[in-house]
Enzyme design. Structure first.
Site, PDB file in Angstrom:
ATOM      1  N   HIS A  49      -4.762  -1.448  -6.265  1.00 55.40           N
ATOM      2  CA  HIS A  49      -4.249  -0.095  -6.392  1.00 55.40           C
ATOM      3  C   HIS A  49      -5.265   0.800  -7.056  1.00 55.40           C
ATOM      4  O   HIS A  49      -6.015   0.394  -7.925  1.00 55.40           O
ATOM      5  CB  HIS A  49      -2.875  -0.035  -7.058  1.00 55.40           C
ATOM      6  N   ASP A  86       0.821  -1.218   0.000  1.00 57.86           N
ATOM      7  CA  ASP A  86       0.000   0.000   0.000  1.00 57.86           C
ATOM      8  C   ASP A  86       0.855   1.270   0.000  1.00 57.86           C
ATOM      9  O   ASP A  86       0.451   2.283   0.549  1.00 57.86           O
ATOM     10  CB  ASP A  86      -0.964   0.013   1.201  1.00 57.86           C
TER      11      ASP A  86
END
Ligand code: IMP
Length: 461
Positions: free
Chosen positions: A63, A35
Site C-alpha cells: 500500500h 488494491d
C-alpha cells in the site's frame, strides 16, 4: 522529515465521529480483489487509534500512503508507523519476509521515523518467509501451468511470487516451518535448518526436474549466516503480540486491525483457487491476532468505485475495451508489488453483497471515485445471468463464476474535477446517486468517498 499528523486531534476525532464508528476496535478490510485503497483509510484512522495490527498476508500486499508530498510504499509494516507513538503489531497470521521487513524498517528510520521497541511489535508466532519459499512459489506456478496431454493452456494462480503460498503451506505442514520465535535462538535454528533444508532441496529438485529449470541447492549454514544480521535487527521487536493486544484491550485502548489483500482473495471464502493463502476477510483479524470477534464492533469495508483484479481467475465485469483502458490509466491500475497491469471493469455488486456479508461490513468507504469522473455513463452489475436465468448469488466455484454474464444497471456519469469535495453532499448529484445506489443495494451506509490520493482529498459524511 517525518510526516505530520492531521492538523489537530479534533479534526481526527471529527473524522471518526463522522464515520459513525461505535466505541472500541475496528477492522479495515478490502471487499474486492485487493488494491482498494485500504492504506489511505488506515493511515487516516490510525491517528485516532492506539494500536494498528496487521493480521494476515505478507509482502504480497502493497500500500502506498501519500502524506503531504511524501510517498510511502509499504508492504509489511502496519500503516500506524507513520504516526509517532502508536503501537504497531505484525500479528501471528502474518508471514514475514525478514529481508523486506528490515528494508522497510531501515528505510523509514532514514526518513526520520521512530521505529523502535515501543512502536513495532512482531508476533513470535508469525511465520518466516525464506528465499526458498519464493523459489518454490515460482517453480510451483511453472509446474502447474505446464502443458499436459489434456490441456495445452492451463491458467496459473498468478501469484506475486513472494513465497506466500509455500510459507503458509509449511505452517500447515508444521515440520518444515520456521517461526519468528526461532530467530531468538540461533543455535536451535541451525539444527532446525539442517532438518528442514534437505527436505526443501528435495522438493525444489523435483520441481526443477519437472519444469526443466535449474536451481542451486540451498546450504543451511549459508542460509543461517544470511539470517543472522536480519535476526539481530528484528529480535528486540519480537514478543507475544496476542498478550500485548489483550493488555491494550483491557486498558480501554482502541485497536485498528489492518487487513491485507481482500475478501475475494480469502483462502476459505474467496474465489478459490485464485486466492491468496490466508484469511484476508475480516474473519482473519481474530485468528491472525488472537483478539476474539465479539470485541470488534466496527468493520469498515473498503470498496473501489469500480472493479479490478490482478493475477488469475474470473472477473465477470472485466472490460476489454477503451473504457477499461481508460480506468487503468486514470486510476494508475498497476500492481504496487509486481507492477502488473490490473484488469479493470464496472463495480460488481453481486460480489460485494457477498463479501460485505462474509466480512460483516458495518460501513463502507468508496475509493477512487475521482477516476470515474467524466465517463458518460456508469454501470453497476446487480445480478448475473446463468444459462439465460437471472441469479443474485455469488457462486462458490470459480468455474461457475467464469460462466456468468453480468446484468447491469446504468446510471448517468458525473463531471470532474471532484478532488476538492470535502463531504459526500458536495459531490455532483450523479456521483451521490452512484454512491447511494451502492449503499442501498448492499444495505450498508457509505460514510466516506475518496476523491484523490492525498489525505485531504477525501469526502466524509
Ligand atoms: P499470492 O498471494 O502471491 O500467493 O497470490 C495469489 C493471488 O492473490 C494472485 O492472483 C495475486 O495477484 C493475488 N494477490 C495477492 N495479494 C494481493 C494484493 O494485495 N492485491 C491484489 N491481488 C493480490
Amino acid at each position: 522529515m517525518p510526516p505530520t499528523a492531521p492538523a489537530s486531534s479534533t479534526d481526527t476525532k471529527t473524522l471518526i465521529e463522522r464515520l459513525g464508528l461505535k466505541p472500541g476496535h475496528a477492522t479495515i478490510v478490502g471487499l474486492q480483489w485487493g488494491d482498494e485503497g485500504k492504506g489511505k483509510v488506515v493511515d487516516m484512522l490510525a491517528a485516532e487509534f492506539d494500536a494498528v495490527a496487521r493480521y494476515n498476508g505478507g509482502a504480497n500486499a502493497g500500500h502506498t500512503v501519500v502524506v503531504g508530498d511524501q510517498k510511502y510504499a509499504l508492504h509489511l509494516m502496519p500503516s500506524g508507523v507513520l504516526y509517532p507513538g502508536k503501537v504497531n503489531v505484525l500479528g501471528n497470521g502474518v508471514v514475514i519476509d525478514p529481508e523486506q521487513l528490515v528494508k522497510e524498517i531501515t528505510g523509514l528510520r532514514e526518513r526520520g521515523l521512530s521505529i523502535d521497541t515501543s512502536t513495532l511489535f512482531i508476533s513470535n508466532r508469525a511465520h518466516i518467509v525464506l528465499p526458498y519459499h519464493k523459489t518454490q512459489d515460482q517453480l510451483q506456478e511453472a509446474a502447474y501451468t505446464m502443458p499436459n496431454a489434456l490441456d495445452q493452456n492451463v491458467e496459473g494462480i498468478g501469484t506475486t511470487g513472494r513465497g506466500i503460498g509455500p510459507c503458509y503451506a509449511d505452517k500447515a505442514l508444521r515440520s518444515t516451518a520456521v517461526r519468528v520465535a526461532d530467530l531468538l535462538d540461533l543455535d536451535e535454528l541451525r539444527h532446525k535448518l539442517h532438518r528442514i533444508v534437505p527436505i526443501k532441496n528435495a522438493t525444489l529438485k523435483a520441481l526443477c526436474e519437472y519444469t526443466g529449470q535449474s536451481h542451486e541447492p540451498v546450504d543451511p549454514d549459508a542460509l543461517l549466516d544470511w539470517l543472522k544480521p536480519l535476526a539481530a535487527i528484528l529480535a528486540p521487536h519480537i514478543t507475544d503480540t496476542a498478550g500485548l493486544l489483550h493488555e491494550v484491550t483491557k486498558n480501554d485502548k482502541r485497536i485498528l486491525f489492518e487487513g491485507a489483500n481482500a475478501t475475494l482473495l480469502d483462502i476459505d471464502h474467496g474465489t478459490y483457487p485464485y486466492v491468496t493463502s490466508s484469511n484476508c476477510s475480516s474473519l482473519g483479524a481474530h485468528t491472525g491476532t488472537g483478539v476474539p470477534g465479539h470485541q470488534v464492533g466496527n468493520v469498515i469495508g473498503i470498496v473501489k468505485a469500480y472493479q479490478t483484479r490482478v493475477g488469475g481467475g474470473p472477473m465477470p465485469t472485466q472490460l476489454n475495451d477503451a473504457t477499461g483502458d481508460r480506468i487503468r490509466e486514470v486510476g494508475h491500475e498497476y500492481g504496487t508489488t509486481t507492477g502488473r497491469p490490473r484488469r479493470c471493469g464496472w463495480i460488481d455488486l453481486v460480489a460485494l453483497k457477498y463479501t460485505a456479508s462474509v466480512s460483516g461490513a458495518t460501513c463502507l468507504c468508496i475509493m477512487l471515485v475521482d477516476v470515474l469522473a467524466d465517463l458518460p455513463e456508469l454501470k453497476l452489475c446487480t445480478a448475473y445471468k446463468v444459462d439465460g436465468k437471472v441469479v443474485d448469488r455469488f457462486p462458490a466455484v470459480s468455474e461457475d463464476l467464469s460462466k456468468v454474464e453480468p446484468v447491469y444497471e446504468t446510471l448517468p456519469g458525473f463531471a470532474g474535477p471532484v478532488d476538492q469535495c470535502k463531504s459526500i453532499a458536495e459531490l455532483p448529484e450523479n456521483a451521490q446517486n452512484y454512491l447511494k445506489f451502492i449503499a442501498d443495494f448492499l444495505g450498508v451506509p457509505v460514510v466516506l468517498a475518496s476523491v484523490g490520493p492525498k489525505r485531504d482529498q477525501t469526502a466524509v459524511g
